[in-house]
Design an enzyme around this catalytic site. Sequence first.
Site, short mmCIF file in Angstrom:
data_model
loop_
_atom_site.label_atom_id
_atom_site.label_comp_id
_atom_site.label_asym_id
_atom_site.label_seq_id
_atom_site.Cartn_x
_atom_site.Cartn_y
_atom_site.Cartn_z
CG ASN A 118 2.47 -6.47 -24.94
OD1 ASN A 118 3.80 -6.31 -24.31
ND2 ASN A 118 1.28 -5.99 -24.37
CD1 TRP A 119 6.74 -11.93 -25.39
CD2 TRP A 119 8.84 -12.06 -25.40
NE1 TRP A 119 7.11 -12.78 -26.31
CE2 TRP A 119 8.65 -12.84 -26.18
CE3 TRP A 119 10.07 -11.52 -24.85
CZ2 TRP A 119 9.72 -13.48 -26.86
CZ3 TRP A 119 11.24 -12.08 -25.50
CH2 TRP A 119 10.87 -13.11 -26.62
CE LYS A 120 -0.07 -8.39 -21.68
NZ LYS A 120 -1.37 -8.37 -21.19
CG HIS A 180 -1.12 -2.54 -23.43
ND1 HIS A 180 -1.59 -2.94 -22.19
CD2 HIS A 180 -1.02 -3.53 -24.27
CE1 HIS A 180 -1.99 -4.03 -22.19
NE2 HIS A 180 -1.76 -4.84 -23.33
CD GLU A 221 -1.40 -5.38 -19.09
OE1 GLU A 221 -0.24 -5.17 -19.66
OE2 GLU A 221 -2.21 -6.46 -19.57
CD GLU A 279 -4.45 -5.09 -26.91
OE1 GLU A 279 -3.83 -6.30 -27.04
OE2 GLU A 279 -3.99 -4.51 -25.93
N GLY A 319 -5.88 -11.24 -21.09
CA GLY A 319 -5.40 -12.03 -20.14
C GLY A 319 -6.53 -12.81 -19.39
CB SER A 363 -7.77 -14.03 -24.73
OG SER A 363 -7.96 -13.62 -23.54
N GLY A 395 -0.66 -11.15 -26.35
CA GLY A 395 0.04 -11.30 -24.90
C GLY A 395 0.63 -12.73 -24.60
N GLY A 396 -0.28 -13.26 -23.76
CA GLY A 396 -0.02 -14.71 -23.26
C GLY A 396 0.53 -15.68 -24.18
C1 PEP Z 1 -2.21 -7.78 -24.52
O1 PEP Z 1 -1.79 -7.31 -23.20
O2 PEP Z 1 -1.99 -6.95 -25.37
C2 PEP Z 1 -3.07 -8.98 -24.77
C3 PEP Z 1 -3.70 -9.04 -26.08
O3 PEP Z 1 -2.92 -10.04 -23.80
P1 PEP Z 1 -3.58 -11.47 -23.94
O4 PEP Z 1 -3.34 -12.06 -25.32
O5 PEP Z 1 -2.91 -12.10 -22.74
O6 PEP Z 1 -4.88 -11.28 -23.95
#
Ligand code: PEP
Length: 260
Positions: A13-15, A104, A106, A177, A183, A221, A242-243
């Site tokens: 997920n590049w957001k 999600h 966010e 999640e 994050g 994470s 994500g990251g």
């Molecule tokens: C996400 O936003 O879906 C996520 C899992 O982010 P991160 O891996 O950065 O925690």
Amino acid sequence: MSGSTIVPWVVGNWKMNPTRAASEQWTKEFKQLLQQTPILAEQCHLAIAPISLALSEIKHQLSGTPVNVVTQDVSRFAGTGAFTGEISADLLADYGIQYVLIGHSERRELLGDEPQVLREKLKLALKAGLTVIYCVGESLEQREQGTAEVVVLQQICDIASVVAPEHWEKQIIVAYEPIWAIGTGKTASAQDAQSMHEKIRAGLLQLTSFGAQIAILYGGSVKPENAKELAACADINGALVGGASLNAQSFYQIVEAFAQ
Ligand code: PEP
């Protein structure tokens, strides 16, 4: 390796990232990694969710590879029409996009995606033939209050009225999640993640006869350092990353951990 018969999914997920030049560099590097050591469809499904502006471009750059392209959101309005800024499920399907992230945290927290809005989006996405990666997860406060399981199972039940048996069979992937792990660098321990995944699996089995075959991804994470341990858990059928997905090498290492 979990011993499950479900083929894992690893989804990046590049957001609201990265720049055009950086994403072009990413696809170049990731294609090289796949060329050196290919990932077979029976080992692991791969996907990346770029910004909507870049969906077609990234899809084009990744054509000929096993990497699928996912949209990070979909409109709650159908078809075409006067809905400025929106992209409907029908238009996504028309442009060849087959996967969508819905729910999600966010979007739930910052962008008004309440359960009713999520149901409307999900219903239209499923009707248009898209596969939905439906995200659930509790806040730190809810975990500390001991309500994590109730919250997560309620989020699954929230969508049950709009998901038909044939959708559960082919068009639903669940991503757990925990919000406190997104994050933040804090991963749920593999045992905590597995324990929640087991409860989600039990919940899915109550809702649908296809409950045993739905992939349940973990997100929060995920990094190359913890991917192997997570991949070894029986009910963790992949990762939503994500990251770490912004770095082609890291993302590839996570894919490898789940593909083994
Ligand atoms: C996400 O936003 O879906 C996520 C899992 O982010 P991160 O891996 O950065 O925690």
